[in-house]
Design a protein around this motif. Structure first.
Motif, short mmCIF file in Angstrom:
data_model
loop_
_atom_site.label_atom_id
_atom_site.label_comp_id
_atom_site.label_asym_id
_atom_site.label_seq_id
_atom_site.Cartn_x
_atom_site.Cartn_y
_atom_site.Cartn_z
N CYS A 78 -16.80 -4.57 -9.30
CA CYS A 78 -17.78 -5.61 -9.58
C CYS A 78 -17.52 -6.79 -8.64
O CYS A 78 -16.48 -6.87 -7.98
CB CYS A 78 -17.73 -6.05 -11.04
SG CYS A 78 -16.18 -6.81 -11.55
N ALA A 79 -18.50 -7.68 -8.57
CA ALA A 79 -18.40 -8.85 -7.69
C ALA A 79 -18.74 -10.11 -8.49
O ALA A 79 -19.67 -10.11 -9.30
CB ALA A 79 -19.35 -8.70 -6.51
N PHE A 130 -14.11 -9.45 -5.21
CA PHE A 130 -14.36 -8.06 -5.58
C PHE A 130 -13.23 -7.60 -6.50
O PHE A 130 -12.05 -7.67 -6.13
CB PHE A 130 -14.43 -7.16 -4.36
CG PHE A 130 -15.55 -7.51 -3.41
CD1 PHE A 130 -16.87 -7.44 -3.82
CD2 PHE A 130 -15.27 -7.93 -2.12
CE1 PHE A 130 -17.90 -7.76 -2.95
CE2 PHE A 130 -16.29 -8.25 -1.24
CZ PHE A 130 -17.61 -8.17 -1.66
N LYS A 131 -13.60 -7.14 -7.68
CA LYS A 131 -12.62 -6.60 -8.62
C LYS A 131 -12.76 -5.09 -8.63
O LYS A 131 -13.85 -4.55 -8.81
CB LYS A 131 -12.83 -7.16 -10.02
CG LYS A 131 -11.78 -6.68 -11.02
CD LYS A 131 -11.95 -7.35 -12.38
CE LYS A 131 -10.87 -6.88 -13.34
NZ LYS A 131 -10.99 -7.53 -14.67
N LEU A 132 -11.63 -4.39 -8.44
CA LEU A 132 -11.63 -2.94 -8.36
C LEU A 132 -10.71 -2.36 -9.42
O LEU A 132 -9.66 -2.93 -9.73
CB LEU A 132 -11.16 -2.47 -6.98
CG LEU A 132 -11.90 -2.99 -5.75
CD1 LEU A 132 -11.20 -4.22 -5.19
CD2 LEU A 132 -11.98 -1.91 -4.69
N HIS A 133 -11.13 -1.24 -9.96
CA HIS A 133 -10.26 -0.49 -10.87
C HIS A 133 -10.27 0.98 -10.48
O HIS A 133 -11.33 1.58 -10.31
CB HIS A 133 -10.73 -0.61 -12.32
CG HIS A 133 -9.99 0.33 -13.24
ND1 HIS A 133 -8.72 0.06 -13.68
CD2 HIS A 133 -10.33 1.53 -13.76
CE1 HIS A 133 -8.32 1.06 -14.46
NE2 HIS A 133 -9.28 1.96 -14.51
N SER A 134 -9.10 1.54 -10.32
CA SER A 134 -8.98 2.97 -10.04
C SER A 134 -7.69 3.48 -10.65
O SER A 134 -6.67 2.78 -10.65
CB SER A 134 -8.97 3.24 -8.53
OG SER A 134 -8.70 4.60 -8.28
N ASN A 190 -10.75 0.73 1.71
CA ASN A 190 -11.51 -0.20 2.54
C ASN A 190 -12.78 -0.58 1.80
O ASN A 190 -13.42 0.27 1.17
CB ASN A 190 -11.88 0.42 3.88
CG ASN A 190 -10.69 0.55 4.81
OD1 ASN A 190 -9.83 -0.32 4.83
ND2 ASN A 190 -10.64 1.64 5.55
N ILE A 191 -13.14 -1.85 1.87
CA ILE A 191 -14.43 -2.31 1.35
C ILE A 191 -15.35 -2.54 2.54
O ILE A 191 -15.02 -3.31 3.45
CB ILE A 191 -14.27 -3.62 0.54
CG1 ILE A 191 -13.44 -3.37 -0.72
CG2 ILE A 191 -15.63 -4.19 0.17
CD1 ILE A 191 -13.20 -4.62 -1.55
N ASN A 192 -16.48 -1.86 2.55
CA ASN A 192 -17.46 -1.99 3.63
C ASN A 192 -18.65 -2.81 3.15
O ASN A 192 -19.17 -2.58 2.06
CB ASN A 192 -17.95 -0.62 4.08
CG ASN A 192 -16.84 0.22 4.70
OD1 ASN A 192 -15.89 -0.32 5.26
ND2 ASN A 192 -16.95 1.53 4.59
N VAL A 221 -7.93 -7.33 -7.21
CA VAL A 221 -8.94 -8.33 -6.85
C VAL A 221 -8.70 -8.75 -5.41
O VAL A 221 -7.57 -9.04 -5.01
CB VAL A 221 -8.88 -9.57 -7.77
CG1 VAL A 221 -9.91 -10.61 -7.33
CG2 VAL A 221 -9.13 -9.18 -9.22
N ILE A 222 -9.77 -8.78 -4.63
CA ILE A 222 -9.67 -9.26 -3.25
C ILE A 222 -10.85 -10.18 -2.98
O ILE A 222 -11.96 -9.95 -3.46
CB ILE A 222 -9.62 -8.09 -2.25
CG1 ILE A 222 -9.28 -8.61 -0.85
CG2 ILE A 222 -10.91 -7.29 -2.26
CD1 ILE A 222 -8.90 -7.51 0.13
#
Length: 428
Positions: free
Chosen positions: A346-347, A358-362, A369-371, A391-392
């Motif tokens: 999500c952003a 940008f919050k990421l969960h995996s 990489n975020i494009n 979070v980045i």
């Protein structure tokens, strides 16, 4: 002479039936009693109520040995085994509203338009998961996949009427937007012919604005022509050098329009339609130019020759609608199995003014990489995400200066197989 003519007519009818037999069956969605009918094209036998469908059953798609029906009013996609005519599973369309049309992206992914939530869901067949959501225009209906692209017809419908129609073009591999084609009013359906041209059927507003066909070359996505066809056409199918259009007709007799694929000239239109039984709803043409037409007002499916002569009529159950041809040589039983871990991204804030998180969960601890792409699919930036980072931050101004303009950008994370394509908005 009379016997010779009878002999010739018999040969023509036999040819049409034999051509149909290259397809084994015709499946018919019936919204009157919410069922699926099966027509055996070799024997002519009809199973009028082969499978129970869901409330608001709509479009049908066949992929391999499976049949998929969008049940619009209960928000599910029903998967049916074509070998046994049994429902395998009902897939909830979480994240969408009012599923409308279905198309096969590849052997393990379906695309489903959602009329009320203005998006397309990617359905991964190996586990039934929602593999992504793609935002599109207002009130999407028809969807077609061809070559490097897929096309989404956005009708622009609201309670106030119809906005100008658009067709949104996406790259089939990256799922990123490529172009937006401006078309006529209420584009409900599209199809690609053997010359790699996209035919967009614009139904009009069922009143003073009548039907048009917008034809685009896939080589450059430029419009070739606009065919002012009139009436209220909906579905189109190609066969024998012709395009056939289901054009309704709910009193007296049904209507099918026809135009030449060679000259793009209208041969049968509102003034001289091919007449069928009432309520011509959907059409499926064969290579020899004969076609099947579902006649919702008469509870029949008819097979007719290219000029409209009746070949066969099949009595079904109640209000036949969308139809699909099936043959076993199209069956593909090999599904690509993907990692089933649940990923999301999500952003925030969104919209943003220069800086967005940008919050990421995996469940996989790995490098990503975020494009980030602009609206025409050009890569504008790439962020490297170290393993374990949740979070980045992207500071577009610090990284790119003032080169980015206000507008919509799209964010993907290769490797997040069931994460959404994010749409973010930069406001300066």
């Amino acid at each position: 002479m009379r016997y010779f003519l009878v002999f010739i007519l018999s040969l023509l009818m036999l040819s049409a039936v034999c051509s149909a037999q290259s397809y084994e069956r015709l499946y018919v969605v019936q919204w009157g009693d919410e069922s699926l009918a099966e027509i055996n094209l070799a024997t002519g036998n009809v199973t009028a109520h082969a499978v129970d469908l869901g409330y608001g059953c709509n479009d049908i798609c066949i992929s391999g040995s499976r049949i998929y029906v969008a049940n619009s009013l209960i928000n599910t996609l029903q998967e049916i085994d074509a070998q046994s005519n049994h429902t395998v599973r009902d897939l909830p369309m979480v994240g969408g509203l009012n599923p409308y049309s279905v198309a096969s992206l590849n052997s393990d992914t379906l695309l489903v338009t959602h009329f009320r939530s203005n998006n397309v869901l990617l359905i991964r067949l190996s586990d039934g998961a929602i593999a992504g959501r793609i935002p599109v225009g207002i009130a999407p209906e028809g969807i077609v996949v061809s070559g490097d692209y897929f096309f989404v017809c956005c009708t622009g419908y609201s309670q106030q009427g119809y906005d100008p129609g658009t067709v949104h073009v996406f790259n089939r591999g990256t799922l990123l937007p490529v172009d937006t084609l401006q078309v006529g009013l209420n584009p409900q359906f599209a199809a690609v012919d053997h010359r790699n041209r996209l035919h967009v059927v614009c139904t009009g507003n069922y009143s003073e604005i009548t039907g048009e066909i917008h034809v685009f070359a896939l080589s450059d996505l430029q419009r070739d022509t606009i065919l002012a066809i009139g009436g209220t056409p909906s579905r189109v199918s190609f066969g024998g050098g012709y395009a056939f259009l289901a054009a309704g007709g709910w009193s007296g007799s049904g209507s099918v329009f026809r135009y030449s694929l060679e000259s793009l000239q209208l041969l049968n239109g509102p003034s001289n339609p091919i007449q069928t039984s009432t309520g011509a709803y959907d059409v499926a043409a064969l290579p020899n130019g004969s076609f099947f037409i579902s006649c919702s007002g008469a509870d029949v499916v008819e097979q007719r020759d290219a000029t409209g002569g009746l070949i066969r009529s099949f009595l079904v159950s109640s209000n036949p609608g969308y139809i699909a041809l099936y043959r076993t040589d199209n069956v593909q039983n090999t599904l690509k199995i993907y990692d089933k871990d649940y990923n999301y991204m999500c952003a925030y804030p969104n919209p943003f003014n220069g800086v967005v998180n940008f919050k990421l969960h995996s469940q996989n601890v790995m490098h990503y990489n975020i494009n980030i792409y602009n609206k025409v699919g050009q890569l504008v930036d790439r962020l490297s995400v170290p393993a374990g980072t949740s979070v980045i931050q992207w500071n577009s101004g610090a990284r790119l200066g003032n080169s980015l303009s206000s507008g919509v950008y799209y964010v993907t994370v290769p490797g997040f197989l069931n994460a959404d394509i994010l749409k973010i908005a930069l406001i300066k």
